[in-house]
Design a protein around this motif. Sequence first.
Motif, PDB file in Angstrom:
ATOM      1  N   ARG A   2       2.303   1.715  -3.567  1.00 58.93           N
ATOM      2  CA  ARG A   2       1.252   2.210  -4.466  1.00 58.93           C
ATOM      3  C   ARG A   2       0.936   3.673  -4.194  1.00 58.93           C
ATOM      4  O   ARG A   2       0.754   4.460  -5.121  1.00 58.93           O
ATOM      5  CB  ARG A   2      -0.006   1.359  -4.317  1.00 58.93           C
ATOM      6  CG  ARG A   2       0.068   0.042  -5.030  1.00 58.93           C
ATOM      7  CD  ARG A   2      -1.301  -0.614  -5.125  1.00 58.93           C
ATOM      8  NE  ARG A   2      -1.948  -0.773  -3.835  1.00 58.93           N
ATOM      9  CZ  ARG A   2      -2.007  -1.908  -3.158  1.00 58.93           C
ATOM     10  NH1 ARG A   2      -1.470  -2.993  -3.659  1.00 58.93           N
ATOM     11  NH2 ARG A   2      -2.607  -1.964  -1.992  1.00 58.93           N
ATOM     12  N   THR A   3       0.879   4.046  -2.928  1.00 64.02           N
ATOM     13  CA  THR A   3       0.577   5.438  -2.571  1.00 64.02           C
ATOM     14  C   THR A   3       1.669   6.378  -3.071  1.00 64.02           C
ATOM     15  O   THR A   3       1.374   7.419  -3.659  1.00 64.02           O
ATOM     16  CB  THR A   3       0.421   5.563  -1.041  1.00 64.02           C
ATOM     17  OG1 THR A   3      -0.637   4.714  -0.615  1.00 64.02           O
ATOM     18  CG2 THR A   3       0.145   6.986  -0.625  1.00 64.02           C
TER      19      THR A   3
ATOM     20  N   ALA B 259      -2.008   5.392   4.051  1.00 63.30           N
ATOM     21  CA  ALA B 259      -1.593   4.028   3.701  1.00 63.30           C
ATOM     22  C   ALA B 259      -1.392   3.164   4.943  1.00 63.30           C
ATOM     23  O   ALA B 259      -1.534   1.945   4.878  1.00 63.30           O
ATOM     24  CB  ALA B 259      -0.306   4.061   2.876  1.00 63.30           C
TER      25      ALA B 259
ATOM     26  N   ARG C 255       0.829  -1.212   0.000  1.00 63.05           N
ATOM     27  CA  ARG C 255       0.000   0.000   0.000  1.00 63.05           C
ATOM     28  C   ARG C 255       0.857   1.252   0.000  1.00 63.05           C
ATOM     29  O   ARG C 255       0.521   2.234  -0.652  1.00 63.05           O
ATOM     30  CB  ARG C 255      -0.911   0.010   1.235  1.00 63.05           C
ATOM     31  CG  ARG C 255      -2.136  -0.849   1.065  1.00 63.05           C
ATOM     32  CD  ARG C 255      -3.010  -0.828   2.285  1.00 63.05           C
ATOM     33  NE  ARG C 255      -3.728   0.428   2.414  1.00 63.05           N
ATOM     34  CZ  ARG C 255      -4.576   0.666   3.401  1.00 63.05           C
ATOM     35  NH1 ARG C 255      -4.796  -0.239   4.329  1.00 63.05           N
ATOM     36  NH2 ARG C 255      -5.201   1.819   3.464  1.00 63.05           N
ATOM     37  N   ILE C 256       1.964   1.220   0.716  1.00 60.56           N
ATOM     38  CA  ILE C 256       2.845   2.382   0.761  1.00 60.56           C
ATOM     39  C   ILE C 256       3.469   2.631  -0.607  1.00 60.56           C
ATOM     40  O   ILE C 256       3.500   3.770  -1.089  1.00 60.56           O
ATOM     41  CB  ILE C 256       3.919   2.208   1.847  1.00 60.56           C
ATOM     42  CG1 ILE C 256       3.274   2.291   3.231  1.00 60.56           C
ATOM     43  CG2 ILE C 256       5.016   3.255   1.713  1.00 60.56           C
ATOM     44  CD1 ILE C 256       4.176   1.962   4.379  1.00 60.56           C
TER      45      ILE C 256
END
Length: 148
Positions: free
Chosen positions: A8-9, A59, A5-6
Motif C-alpha cells: 500500500r505504501t 510501513a 502495508r508495504i
Amino acid sequence: MNHQRIVRTVCFITAGYVIVLAVWLGWLIEHTPEATIPYQIMGLVAAFGSALGFGMMAAERPCRADRQLARRGLEGWASIERVTPLRRTPDNGELTELDLRLTVPGSESYSGRVVYEVRREEATRFVPGETITILVDPNNRDRIMLCP
C-alpha cells in the motif's frame, strides 16, 4: 514484515509521484530554462527514492495498538504447552500456533493461544516447556504480545 502495508505504501507513493511527474511534464517544464531540465529530472528521481525510503521505514513500524501495548502493557510470563506449525512465511520463518499458560503478577494464571511467526534462529526458544516473557493489555487480558 507486514507485506500489505508495504505494498500500500509503495502504491500510494508511486501514485503521488506519477501526479507530480504529470504536473511537471504538463505545466512546469514549459516555464523553466532548458539548461535546468536534467537537474530537475535528477531532483524528481531523488525525491521519489527518498519518499520510498521514508515510506518503507514508516510501513515497518508496528501499528499504534502494538506500540501502546509495548508502552503500557503489564509484564508477565508464559509457559509454552503446545507448538503447532501452520505454514512457512516468505521471509524464511514459520507461522506457528502456540498454546500458552499465561501468568501476570497479581492475577491468576490462565490459558491462551497466539499465532506467531517463529524465525528459524529462534526455533529453540519456542518448544513445549519453555518460558517466554509477555506483555498483557491491562484492559483486555486476551490481548498479549510476546517479547523478543
